[in-house]
Design an enzyme around this catalytic site. Structure first.
Site, PDB file in Angstrom:
ATOM      1  N   ASP A   1     -32.305   9.935  37.895  1.00  0.00           N
ATOM      2  CA  ASP A   1     -31.427  11.012  37.430  1.00  0.00           C
ATOM      3  C   ASP A   1     -30.064  10.391  37.142  1.00  0.00           C
ATOM      4  O   ASP A   1     -29.538   9.623  37.962  1.00  0.00           O
ATOM      5  CB  ASP A   1     -31.316  12.090  38.525  1.00  0.00           C
ATOM      6  N   ILE A   2     -29.507  10.674  35.958  1.00  0.00           N
ATOM      7  CA  ILE A   2     -28.238  10.032  35.588  1.00  0.00           C
ATOM      8  C   ILE A   2     -27.017  10.790  36.127  1.00  0.00           C
ATOM      9  O   ILE A   2     -25.883  10.374  35.900  1.00  0.00           O
ATOM     10  CB  ILE A   2     -28.123   9.833  34.061  1.00  0.00           C
TER      11      ILE A   2
ATOM     12  N   GLU B   1     -32.377  23.489  34.383  1.00  0.00           N
ATOM     13  CA  GLU B   1     -31.572  23.192  33.189  1.00  0.00           C
ATOM     14  C   GLU B   1     -32.371  22.452  32.130  1.00  0.00           C
ATOM     15  O   GLU B   1     -32.027  22.500  30.950  1.00  0.00           O
ATOM     16  CB  GLU B   1     -30.332  22.384  33.584  1.00  0.00           C
ATOM     17  N   VAL B   2     -33.411  21.741  32.539  1.00  0.00           N
ATOM     18  CA  VAL B   2     -34.270  21.029  31.577  1.00  0.00           C
ATOM     19  C   VAL B   2     -35.674  21.612  31.716  1.00  0.00           C
ATOM     20  O   VAL B   2     -36.233  21.644  32.823  1.00  0.00           O
ATOM     21  CB  VAL B   2     -34.282  19.506  31.839  1.00  0.00           C
TER      22      VAL B   2
ATOM     23  N   HIS C   1     -40.176  19.225  36.573  1.00  0.00           N
ATOM     24  CA  HIS C   1     -39.725  18.018  37.272  1.00  0.00           C
ATOM     25  C   HIS C   1     -39.430  18.314  38.727  1.00  0.00           C
ATOM     26  O   HIS C   1     -39.032  19.415  39.089  1.00  0.00           O
ATOM     27  CB  HIS C   1     -38.493  17.401  36.593  1.00  0.00           C
TER      28      HIS C   1
ATOM     29  N   HIS D   1     -37.208  16.691  41.920  1.00  0.00           N
ATOM     30  CA  HIS D   1     -36.125  15.783  42.300  1.00  0.00           C
ATOM     31  C   HIS D   1     -36.486  15.131  43.633  1.00  0.00           C
ATOM     32  O   HIS D   1     -36.736  15.841  44.619  1.00  0.00           O
ATOM     33  CB  HIS D   1     -34.818  16.539  42.524  1.00  0.00           C
TER      34      HIS D   1
HETATM   35  P1  AMP Z   1     -32.681  20.887  36.774  1.00  0.00           P
HETATM   36  O1  AMP Z   1     -33.331  21.341  35.478  1.00  0.00           O
HETATM   37  O2  AMP Z   1     -31.587  21.809  37.240  1.00  0.00           O
HETATM   38  O3  AMP Z   1     -33.667  20.603  37.866  1.00  0.00           O
HETATM   39  O4  AMP Z   1     -31.890  19.554  36.520  1.00  0.00           O
HETATM   40  C1  AMP Z   1     -32.158  18.655  35.490  1.00  0.00           C
HETATM   41  C2  AMP Z   1     -31.748  17.290  35.975  1.00  0.00           C
HETATM   42  O5  AMP Z   1     -31.922  16.391  34.910  1.00  0.00           O
HETATM   43  C3  AMP Z   1     -30.287  17.163  36.456  1.00  0.00           C
HETATM   44  O6  AMP Z   1     -30.281  16.658  37.784  1.00  0.00           O
HETATM   45  C4  AMP Z   1     -29.683  16.172  35.472  1.00  0.00           C
HETATM   46  O7  AMP Z   1     -28.749  15.334  36.077  1.00  0.00           O
HETATM   47  C5  AMP Z   1     -30.896  15.421  34.980  1.00  0.00           C
HETATM   48  N1  AMP Z   1     -30.791  14.843  33.651  1.00  0.00           N
HETATM   49  C6  AMP Z   1     -30.351  15.445  32.534  1.00  0.00           C
HETATM   50  N2  AMP Z   1     -30.434  14.609  31.481  1.00  0.00           N
HETATM   51  C7  AMP Z   1     -30.948  13.451  31.960  1.00  0.00           C
HETATM   52  C8  AMP Z   1     -31.303  12.200  31.363  1.00  0.00           C
HETATM   53  N3  AMP Z   1     -31.113  11.959  30.054  1.00  0.00           N
HETATM   54  N4  AMP Z   1     -31.803  11.221  32.148  1.00  0.00           N
HETATM   55  C9  AMP Z   1     -31.987  11.451  33.475  1.00  0.00           C
HETATM   56  N5  AMP Z   1     -31.689  12.603  34.093  1.00  0.00           N
HETATM   57  C10 AMP Z   1     -31.171  13.597  33.347  1.00  0.00           C
END
Ligand code: AMP
Length: 147
Positions: free
Chosen positions: A38-39, A103-104, A108, A110
């Site tokens: 995670d970045i 958010e994505v 996934h 964590h």
């Molecule tokens: P969530 O959808 O809330 O579980 O979080 C999405 C996660 O993706 C967050 O912790 C971000 O920091 C992470 N994230 C977003 N873009 C990227 C990326 N390009 N590479 C790695 N991690 C990412």
């Protein structure tokens, strides 16, 4: 059942990482899952586990997708506990839909390696890319040592 999810959109960031359209610090993969850093790490070593096949989140995932992800979560987590990596525990987070903190929109999990007494950093803070790259290398080595 009333839940009618938005259709999966294959322009999400993790789909682009899977297609290698954007870079990622990849630390582990098998036929069904990919693990990368995670970045915006909440702790050093913060990783994401995703299925290689599309689904929006835990709510529309198949049993096979969930099982494959959790199998990888467990494998990677066990490799980080104790020497050489040195984690004392693991926090696992997984968010679904905007109200759930997602958010994505590609499923996934964590993985947060924890050290006794540590604290999570605030969310959404860009990490230091060199530090993340170094952490990824340590994690790859720990996974290889555990294999
Ligand atoms: P969530 O959808 O809330 O579980 O979080 C999405 C996660 O993706 C967050 O912790 C971000 O920091 C992470 N994230 C977003 N873009 C990227 C990326 N390009 N590479 C790695 N991690 C990412």
């Amino acid at each position: 059942m009333d839940y009618a999810p938005e259709p999966y959109a294959d322009d999400n960031i993790f789909a682009k990482i899977l297609r290698e359209e954007i870079p990622a610090f990849r630390v582990y993969e098998d036929a069904e899952t990919l693990v990368f850093m995670d970045i915006m790490p909440r702790v050093d070593g913060h990783m994401l586990v995703i299925p290689k096949t599309p689904c929006r989140n835990m709510l529309d995932a198949s049993a096979d997708q969930l099982a494959a992800c959790l199998k990888t979560v467990q494998k990677v987590s066990l490799a980080l506990l104790g020497a050489p990596y040195g984690a004392d525990g693991i926090s696992l987070q997984q968010f679904n839909e905007p109200a759930g903190g997602q958010e994505v929109y590609h499923l996934h999990f964590h993985i947060l390696p924890r050290r006794d007494g540590d604290a999570l950093r605030p969310p959404r803070q860009q990490g230091d890319m060199e530090a993340i790259a170094a952490e990824a290398e340590r994690i790859r080595a720990a996974i290889a040592a555990a294999a």
